[in-house]
Scaffold this motif. Structure first.
Motif, mmCIF file in Angstrom:
data_model
loop_
_atom_site.group_PDB
_atom_site.id
_atom_site.type_symbol
_atom_site.label_atom_id
_atom_site.label_comp_id
_atom_site.label_asym_id
_atom_site.label_seq_id
_atom_site.Cartn_x
_atom_site.Cartn_y
_atom_site.Cartn_z
ATOM 1 N N TRP A 67 0.838 -1.187 0.000
ATOM 2 C CA TRP A 67 0.000 0.000 0.000
ATOM 3 C C TRP A 67 0.879 1.244 0.000
ATOM 4 C CZ3 TRP A 67 -4.891 -0.560 -1.067
ATOM 5 C CH2 TRP A 67 -5.555 -1.721 -0.698
ATOM 6 N N PRO A 68 0.494 2.299 -0.714
ATOM 7 C CA PRO A 68 1.301 3.522 -0.702
ATOM 8 C C PRO A 68 1.291 4.240 0.649
ATOM 9 C CG PRO A 68 -0.594 3.756 -2.176
ATOM 10 C CD PRO A 68 -0.601 2.356 -1.661
ATOM 11 N N CYS A 69 0.248 4.029 1.446
ATOM 12 C CA CYS A 69 0.147 4.660 2.763
ATOM 13 C C CYS A 69 0.026 3.556 3.814
ATOM 14 C CB CYS A 69 -1.076 5.572 2.827
ATOM 15 S SG CYS A 69 -1.071 6.863 1.567
ATOM 16 N N GLN A 70 1.022 3.446 4.701
ATOM 17 C CA GLN A 70 1.029 2.422 5.744
ATOM 18 C C GLN A 70 1.385 3.061 7.077
ATOM 19 O OE1 GLN A 70 3.226 -1.208 4.932
ATOM 20 N NE2 GLN A 70 3.312 -0.655 2.772
ATOM 21 N N ALA A 71 0.796 2.528 8.138
ATOM 22 C CA ALA A 71 1.096 3.063 9.468
ATOM 23 C C ALA A 71 0.852 2.004 10.533
ATOM 24 C CB ALA A 71 0.234 4.288 9.761
ATOM 25 N N GLY A 72 1.534 2.179 11.649
ATOM 26 C CA GLY A 72 1.333 1.339 12.819
ATOM 27 C C GLY A 72 0.426 2.048 13.802
ATOM 28 N N VAL A 73 -0.495 1.308 14.393
ATOM 29 C CA VAL A 73 -1.437 1.872 15.367
ATOM 30 C C VAL A 73 -1.638 0.883 16.508
ATOM 31 C CG1 VAL A 73 -2.692 3.272 13.666
ATOM 32 C CG2 VAL A 73 -3.460 0.948 14.149
ATOM 33 N N SER B 93 3.000 7.755 12.529
ATOM 34 C CA SER B 93 2.728 8.463 11.289
ATOM 35 C C SER B 93 2.045 9.807 11.489
ATOM 36 C CB SER B 93 1.859 7.586 10.379
ATOM 37 O OG SER B 93 1.511 8.301 9.230
ATOM 38 N N PRO B 94 2.789 10.899 11.335
ATOM 39 C CA PRO B 94 2.155 12.221 11.366
ATOM 40 C C PRO B 94 1.110 12.373 10.249
ATOM 41 C CG PRO B 94 4.543 12.416 11.549
ATOM 42 C CD PRO B 94 4.249 10.988 11.234
ATOM 43 N N ALA B 95 1.328 11.730 9.107
ATOM 44 C CA ALA B 95 0.374 11.829 8.000
ATOM 45 C C ALA B 95 -0.969 11.204 8.389
ATOM 46 C CB ALA B 95 0.937 11.145 6.754
#
Length: 155
Positions: A70-76, A130-132
């Protein structure tokens, strides 16, 4: 088009082909194509980026031009047990960090899309890296507020 592979995905067939006019690889839906006769000029077979047609199609469906990611990935951190998140995480990674919390690494085609996908869990979510994604949650909240105000004016 210069056909390369035929890939089955989600109940449909997708020809993967080089498009000389656009100088790019394209994916078509076979059920939307018609046979043209004669078939067209001969061509020299090209190497597909990454070499694997199924991974290429999966990556393009995710909005990626490269690897199947995916172009946008983040940990939560999601305030739910891992068992409540895992069935809905798709190709994400989920691990328990306690009886009522889990760490998840998920992806989407856009940051707002990822924020919206996380909202479906109806639980508190802590953005780990991820700030984004933090900005996307703010944008989605603003959209929800606008929709709420609009709905109130009709009720």
């Amino acid at each position: 088009m210069q056909p390369h592979h035929l890939v089955a995905r989600a109940g449909r067939w997708y020809p993967v082909a080089w498009e000389p006019g656009r100088r790019d690889w394209r994916i078509y839906r076979a059920d939307r194509m018609a046979v043209r006769s004669p078939g067209g000029p001969r061509f020299t077979r090209r190497e597909l980026p990454g070499g694997d047609a199924a991974s290429f199609v999966a990556a393009r469906f995710k909005g990626s031009q490269g690897a199947d990611a995916w172009p946008c990935q983040a940990g939560v951190i999601v305030h739910l047990p891992a068992g409540g998140v895992l069935p809905f995480a798709g190709d994400g990674i989920v691990e328990a960090v306690g009886p009522d919390r889990c760490r998840a690494r998920l992806g989407s085609w856009s940051w707002n899309g990822l924020a919206a996908a996380l909202l479906r869990f109806d639980a508190d979510v802590e953005v780990a890296d991820s700030p984004a994604l933090r900005r996307a949650f703010a944008a989605v909240a603003a959209i929800a507020t606008s929709i709420s105000c609009l709905l109130r004016s009709f009720l």
